[in-house]
Design an enzyme around this catalytic site. Structure first.
Site, mmCIF file in Angstrom:
data_model
loop_
_atom_site.group_PDB
_atom_site.id
_atom_site.type_symbol
_atom_site.label_atom_id
_atom_site.label_comp_id
_atom_site.label_asym_id
_atom_site.label_seq_id
_atom_site.Cartn_x
_atom_site.Cartn_y
_atom_site.Cartn_z
ATOM 1 N N GLY A 1 0.792 -1.233 0.000
ATOM 2 C CA GLY A 1 0.000 0.000 0.000
ATOM 3 C C GLY A 1 0.819 1.274 0.000
ATOM 4 O O GLY A 1 1.733 1.419 0.792
ATOM 5 N N SER A 2 0.490 2.219 -0.894
ATOM 6 C CA SER A 2 1.273 3.445 -0.983
ATOM 7 C C SER A 2 0.688 4.348 -2.059
ATOM 8 O O SER A 2 -0.439 4.164 -2.498
ATOM 9 C CB SER A 2 2.726 3.126 -1.300
ATOM 10 O OG SER A 2 2.785 2.414 -2.516
ATOM 11 N N ARG A 3 1.499 5.320 -2.513
ATOM 12 C CA ARG A 3 1.094 6.260 -3.546
ATOM 13 C C ARG A 3 2.258 6.477 -4.495
ATOM 14 O O ARG A 3 3.423 6.466 -4.081
ATOM 15 C CB ARG A 3 0.704 7.594 -2.904
ATOM 16 C CG ARG A 3 -0.310 8.401 -3.676
ATOM 17 C CD ARG A 3 -0.700 9.637 -2.896
ATOM 18 N NE ARG A 3 0.157 10.762 -3.199
ATOM 19 C CZ ARG A 3 0.327 11.820 -2.409
ATOM 20 N NH1 ARG A 3 -0.278 11.882 -1.245
ATOM 21 N NH2 ARG A 3 1.109 12.812 -2.773
#
Length: 210
Positions: free
Chosen positions: A175-177
């Protein structure tokens, strides 16, 4: 790249190298636990398979059109804003999305920078202060931003490497951007996505250069 283990031949999806390493611990624990405590062993097996699935690495087909900018990650467009004379487009990667990052445009890597920081949720407005890795390709820059659970960013390029549109340039775990700071000649009217839209890394066109 290392040679895939034998299990790779039976999985229905390819996996990045780091996925095999992360899955090794629960897989070994499952092998030991299954004969002694089958329910625990089954749970550990499911965990190992889940880690492999999370690190899946499907092939993508970048568009042939010249001058287009493609999404750097799978997920949902969560940020579109001006920064000086540049536009930033950010893609939030949910836990169910593919987490392999791809080059939005052709270019040559000038610098790969790691910046330590906080670990707020990647969809939070304060996540710009999170730990991140910046891949500077001169006229554009890709920033992979860690989330509250994502603490492992793995760039696969180095300064001097030439990259093509849609080429794999790294991955991030859990999970991240991924944000791309677009070239200065790309203006708001050149964007082809809006906040809230779903995109696919290396395939979805997010902007067209004038």
């Amino acid at each position: 790249m290392t040679r895939d283990p034998p299990l790779a031949r039976v999985l229905p999806f390819p996996v990045v190298d780091n996925g095999w390493r992360l899955a090794l611990v629960p897989a070994l624990a499952a092998a030991v636990t299954l004969p002694l405590a089958p329910p625990v062993g089954v749970a550990l097996t499911a965990l190992a398979l889940g880690v492999l699935w999370f690190h899946r690495d499907p092939d993508r087909a970048p568009p042939d059109a010249e001058g287009v900018v493609v999404a750097p990650a799978d997920g949902t467009v969560s940020v579109i804003r001006e920064e000086g004379n540049r536009i930033r487009v950010g893609v939030f990667m949910n836990v169910t999305d593919v987490h392999v990052n791809r080059a939005p445009l052709p270019g040559t890597v000038r610098e790969v920078r790691h910046r330590p920081g906080a670990n707020r949720p990647a969809f939070d407005k304060e996540s710009d202060r999170n730990e991140q890795v910046a891949i500077d390709c001169g006229e554009y820059e890709l920033l992979v931003i860690a989330g509250w659970f994502a603490r492992r960013i793995h760039p696969s390029v180095e300064p001097g490497d030439a990259v093509d549109r849609g080429e794999r340039i790294g991955h991030v775990s859990f999970g991240s951007r991924a944000d791309v700071v677009l070239p200065a000649d790309v203006r708001e009217g050149d964007l082809r996505v809006a906040e809230g839209e779903s995109v696919r890394a290396g395939e979805t066109i997010i902007a067209e250069r004038p």
